[in-house]
Motif scaffolding. Structure first.
Motif, PDB file in Angstrom:
ATOM      1  N   ASP A  52       0.838  -1.202   0.000  1.00  0.00           N
ATOM      2  CA  ASP A  52       0.000   0.000   0.000  1.00  0.00           C
ATOM      3  C   ASP A  52       0.876   1.255   0.000  1.00  0.00           C
ATOM      4  N   ARG A  63      -5.941  -2.381  -6.514  1.00  0.00           N
ATOM      5  CA  ARG A  63      -4.491  -2.317  -6.769  1.00  0.00           C
ATOM      6  C   ARG A  63      -4.003  -3.574  -7.488  1.00  0.00           C
ATOM      7  N   THR A  67      -2.231  -3.657 -11.073  1.00  0.00           N
ATOM      8  CA  THR A  67      -0.899  -4.266 -11.176  1.00  0.00           C
ATOM      9  C   THR A  67      -0.856  -5.280 -12.307  1.00  0.00           C
TER      10      THR A  67
END
Ligand code: KMH
Ligand code: ZN
Length: 279
Positions: A52, A63, A67
């Motif tokens: 994070d 996220r 990614t």
């Protein structure tokens, strides 16, 4: 003897602290830059843990999706998300990693003491993860921290069928305090147990900390593949911190070439692992 070598890079992990190891890639930009460098020196798979904004391990789904997209955009590497996360991650969050639609995900074959912690992997959870990967066309890499976990894998495949893609690939994670030691003898014992798994099963090995070199050399000698990266070791040689993940991949690729088993390209790795070719 396997003709060529699959090199997986595990660049970040969930345990190493950025404050202690400034070279650790923790932001998306750092991860993508690392992945590109590692691909250029011989990696074909990237095993991904994310962090994070405070560099703490996270399984945040947004996220994870970003990614996967960024790594696919910038590299040809096979993107393998960790479903192991950190020892504190709840099972539901670990299962939800699959919602980020990686090509591969890790799938650990049992509970193991993990330093002062416990890395929990109940049988019912293992079955859930394995069957969800079958349903979602995610190719597993079965993580093995101790010899008996190969027997658990045999039980899993006998009771719930082959993974998506039909090929079985295991990764021996050796030298975790609480798991099997990172020694050639332990690796040979695992290789003997692989005979009870489907024909054509392949294996990689990684040694934690100072076991990285003996495990790498033993794996190459035994026809295995390699995983390296700062998830597993942050010391390149005695008193010499790792400068980058690419430094570790380059060393692994050099050893593989010396063994006359040069690194597989990502395309060749997909063919071996049963991961669909990129279109
Ligand atoms: N961080 C460990 C607790 C995996 O990525 O699947 C679990 C791990 C295994 O690293
Ligand atoms: Zn991992």
């Amino acid at each position: 003897m396997t003709a060529a070598t699959l090199i997986t890079v595990a660049p970040t992990g969930a345990e190493v602290e950025k404050a202690a190891v400034p070279a650790l890639p923790v932001t998306l930009d750092e991860l993508v830059a690392t992945a590109k460098e590692c691909e250029s020196v011989g990696a074909s798979v990237v095993h991904v843990h994310i962090r994070d904004d405070e560099a703490r391990p996270t399984l945040d789904l947004g996220r994870l999706r970003d990614t996967v997209a960024a790594l696919r955009e910038s590299t040809d590497l096979i993107v393998q998300l960790s479903s192991g996360g950190a020892v504190t991650d709840p099972e539901a969050n670990r299962l939800a990693v699959l919602d980020a639609a990686p090509e591969m995900a890790s799938c650990t074959m049992g509970t193991v003491n993990f330093g002062d912690d416990v890395f929990m992997n109940r049988w019912e959870f293992i079955v859930d993860l394995h069957t969800r990967m079958q349903e979602r066309a995610v190719v597993p890499e079965y993580e093995i921290f101790d010899l008996g976990q190969l027997t658990t894998l045999e039980r899993l495949l006998n009771s719930h069928g082959l993974p998506y893609g039909g090929h079985v690939h295991v990764d021996l994670v050796m030298g975790v305090p609480g798991g099997m030691p990172g020694t050639p003898a332990a690796l040979v014992a695992c290789v003997a147990a692989l005979r009870d798994l489907p024909e054509g099963t392949t294996f990689s090995a990684t040694g934690i900390g100072r076991t990285t070199l003996p495990v790498m050399l033993a794996s190459l000698a035994a026809g295995g593949h390699l995983r390296v990266g700062m998830e597993d070791t942050v010391t390149y040689a005695k008193g010499q911190p790792v400068e980058s993940n690419a430094q570790l991949v380059a060393r692994a690729a050099a050893f593989a070439r010396l063994a006359q088993r040069p690194p597989l390209t990502p395309g060749e790795a997909r063919a071996m692992l049963g991961v669909p070719a990129r279109t």
